[in-house]
Design an enzyme around this catalytic site. Sequence first.
Site, mmCIF file in Angstrom:
data_model
loop_
_atom_site.group_PDB
_atom_site.id
_atom_site.type_symbol
_atom_site.label_atom_id
_atom_site.label_comp_id
_atom_site.label_asym_id
_atom_site.label_seq_id
_atom_site.Cartn_x
_atom_site.Cartn_y
_atom_site.Cartn_z
ATOM 1 N N CYS A 166 0.804 -1.231 0.000
ATOM 2 C CA CYS A 166 0.000 0.000 0.000
ATOM 3 C C CYS A 166 0.831 1.272 0.000
ATOM 4 O O CYS A 166 0.282 2.361 -0.193
ATOM 5 C CB CYS A 166 -0.924 0.014 1.208
ATOM 6 N N HIS A 306 -3.616 7.223 6.289
ATOM 7 C CA HIS A 306 -3.822 5.949 5.601
ATOM 8 C C HIS A 306 -5.264 5.504 5.834
ATOM 9 O O HIS A 306 -5.925 5.039 4.909
ATOM 10 C CB HIS A 306 -2.831 4.901 6.100
ATOM 11 N N HIS A 341 -10.193 1.631 -0.631
ATOM 12 C CA HIS A 341 -8.748 1.397 -0.529
ATOM 13 C C HIS A 341 -8.223 0.965 -1.896
ATOM 14 O O HIS A 341 -8.582 -0.092 -2.404
ATOM 15 C CB HIS A 341 -8.497 0.322 0.514
#
Length: 412
Positions: A166, A306, A341
């Site tokens: 990520c 995040h 996401h």
Amino acid sequence: MKNLANQAPKRRRVVITGLGAISSLGNSPEQVLSSLRSGRVSFAASSSDPQVISSPVRDFELGAFTGSFKERRYLNRGAQLTVAAAMSALRSSSLRREELAETGLFLGAGPNMDVGGEVPEIRQGEIQHDSLMALWILRFLPNTAASIISILAGLRGDNLTVTSACSSSLQAIGEAFHKIRDGYLDLALAGGGDSRLTPGAILAYRKARALYEGGGNPEEASRPFDSGRRGFVPGEGGACLLLEELEHARRRRADIYGEVCGFGASLDGYNVTAPEPEGKGGQMALEKALADAGLVPGDVDAVSTHGTGTILNDRMEAALIERVYAGVFPRILAFKSWIGHLSTACGAMETALSLICMLNDYLPEIRNLREPCSPVLPFVRKGGSCPASTWVIENFGFGGQNAVLMIRRYLP
């Protein structure tokens, strides 16, 4: 004679002169801002599993950004979104093709997890290969998007494809920033794209117990930093930025979106999926980025977290922010509550969204935040006009791979 060996190299300023974003909120800064202000999102039940919610990019057609080209068949969905974002960013930069020859290319990319869709027949370990295209392997290589972008745009400079989960695309931007700042390049295209909405990808994240499951109202599934959060919502998209040395940009009178001023990265050294509970690795990356920019926590106006909506990440990240910014808290945002996401592409997309918001003095709310997991952090709970000149973008990936980028409003 001066001892040049002991002199630190001059650090050059790096600005952003092109932006391309292919997202569930829209494909232009104007569309994105309109969606943020009106609350328009694309969360919906997954076509492969109604208990899983996803955030797709609707009505996407690669040819609208590239025209026709024969290598298109070698691009998986995530790579297509990368290529579209790259071509959009270059178009917005107003660079002529001959100016692109020495431009670098830095991309974040992940694995193609659509194994069942790409190779539908695997029997006893053997692939039934009659229907496979000759170069089917290209749909699984992480650098295929970079190859296609280079061909389409004529880029021949330094290149790097980053695969650090990520944090991938944010690390790609950070590496491009350092290459330009330290004098190795004048121009670099950086970002990434990803799509994790296929049955294979959803199965992988379900097995890891990271996904939101349980159906219900799709628009309420993604809830970063809420006490009732139950996992992340997978999304897709692509975003790329053109980074440019300031004087180079001034000479060609380029439009400037913002300035990159610092970057830091680190490893947790703790677990292959779970973040280190105290956020020590993330804090190291953040402190590196602040030092790289020559700033202190009190200089930061906004943090794009995040903010996945998982129990462990949000707990760790909230504690990290409380610790680092104690007494001088910036405004806290979570773009995944709007787009889901994007895995390896989340950093590039969240940087693009941060730039759009910074340019328009707008801070969007964290959607579905009803009972904050931290009572002290100033989460943005109502969107509205609010100047914020210095931003931090944070990404923490599987494997404990952390990246933090700092951007600020451009001032001559």
